[in-house]
Design an enzyme around this catalytic site. Structure first.
Site, PDB file in Angstrom:
ATOM      1  N   GLY A  39       0.793  -1.218   0.000  1.00 48.22           N
ATOM      2  CA  GLY A  39       0.000   0.000   0.000  1.00 48.22           C
ATOM      3  C   GLY A  39       0.824   1.266   0.000  1.00 48.22           C
ATOM      4  N   VAL A  41       1.003   5.352   1.523  1.00 46.19           N
ATOM      5  CA  VAL A  41       0.562   6.154   2.660  1.00 46.19           C
ATOM      6  C   VAL A  41       0.493   7.622   2.250  1.00 46.19           C
ATOM      7  CG1 VAL A  41       0.991   6.770   5.063  1.00 46.19           C
ATOM      8  CG2 VAL A  41       1.703   4.522   4.208  1.00 46.19           C
ATOM      9  N   ASP A 166       6.497  -8.504  10.054  1.00 44.93           N
ATOM     10  CA  ASP A 166       7.138  -7.613   9.072  1.00 44.93           C
ATOM     11  C   ASP A 166       7.918  -6.506   9.771  1.00 44.93           C
ATOM     12  OD1 ASP A 166       7.828  -6.919   6.495  1.00 44.93           O
ATOM     13  OD2 ASP A 166       6.007  -5.766   6.102  1.00 44.93           O
TER      14      ASP A 166
END
Length: 314
Positions: A39, A41, A166
């Protein structure tokens, strides 16, 4: 004018896509502040001028496709700790788009998924720890290591532990006081109380930080986070980035270099002005990092042991 707290407190947990488009200028490039796992941001400006971070997930994001999305997100929203980024809200809306197929326009259903977090003005840890970047001194590095470990201790000792899966510098956001906050729970797993590990065929994560048993066998466990933490501690301590061209065993050459090169003499040359206490701190962090990346996951220390070690009580 409304205060930041009052504006945030009025925001519903589930936000409308139109609202998030409005506060990010329709996800314009000017508002883009970074990319994370699956994604992009964006900076979102609230009505009083204060900021939040809005992550727009890609269509292939595991979290975006998760059937228990809302439950998982609300679990993360419930987390309250100084070293865990605060999640403010989320959005999941179906959209109908016109797409050209074989010369004809057809309607296609898509799902837009977004997550909203507190804004971190200093950006990610990756901006500060490597040689050649904005260098920070050892005292700040040591405080950052201890703070990250406190955040992971919180996650791993919940009644239903959360495995982040992660951990890396890009997923640690710095507030105005340079306090790190663990962010980006897109790959996180909830862990049953009695389980020691779970298996998956869908291995995802960041190259160089993935535990070998997860990469090759799909084993998900608390110790997988410990492996990533070990690489992270070594990077923060040494200022050297884990760059490996070995696709079979990513990070192994980096680990071996740290193990061999970071002797007492090398520490003195890297940090010539340290007193005895701080010299011991550096040695301890190198040792912890090496212990955390042992190939056998059961040989790695638990996070509570690491915290005790850093606090000098072990």
């Amino acid at each position: 004018m409304a205060t930041k707290e009052s504006v945030l407190s009025k925001l519903p947990q589930e936000l409308k896509l139109t609202y998030l488009k409005e506060i990010t200028q329709d996800f314009s490039d000017e508002q883009k502040i970074g990319t994370g796992s699956f994604g992009t941001v964006y900076k979102g400006t609230l009505e009083d001028g204060d900021l939040i971070a809005v992550k727009k997930l890609q269509a292939n994001s595991p979290l975006g496709r998760d059937k228990d999305f809302k439950t998982k997100v609300r679990d993360v929203m419930a987390l309250k700790h100084e070293n865990i980024v605060k999640m403010i809200g989320y959005c999941r809306e179906e959209q109908t788009k016109s797409v050209e197929r074989s010369g004809r326009y057809v309607h296609e259903e898509t799902v837009e998924t977004l997550l909203c977090y507190e804004y971190s003005p200093k950006g990610s840890l990756a901006n500060y720890i490597y040689d050649g970047h904005d260098i920070i001194d050892w005292d700040i590095r040591f405080k950052i290591i201890k703070a990250i470990c406190q955040g992971l201790l919180f996650l791993h000792t919940l009644s239903v532990p959360i495995i982040h899966m992660d951990l890396k510098p890009e997923n640690l956001l710095m507030d105005e006081r340079m306090v790190p906050k663990i962010a980006d729970f897109g790959l996180a797993r909830l862990f049953g109380e009695k389980a020691t590990h779970i298996m998956t065929q869908n291995v995802m994560g960041s190259y160089g930080y993935i535990a070998p048993e997860y990469r090759y066998s799909g084993q998900v466990s608390l110790q997988a986070d410990i492996y990533s933490l070990g690489i992270l501690i070594m990077e923060i301590t040494t200022g050297e980035k884990n760059i490996s061209n070995d696709k079979d065993l990513p990070g192994m050459q980096y680990i071996e270099n740290v193990r061999q090169i970071w002797t007492e003499e090398h520490i003195v040359s890297k940090y010539p002005k340290l007193d005895g206490t701080r010299f011991h701190e550096v040695k301890t962090c190198i040792k912890i990092g090496v212990e955390c990346v042992k190939l056998q996951r059961k040989e790695r220390p638990a996070i509570n042991e690491i915290v005790e070690w850093l606090n000098g009580t072990r």
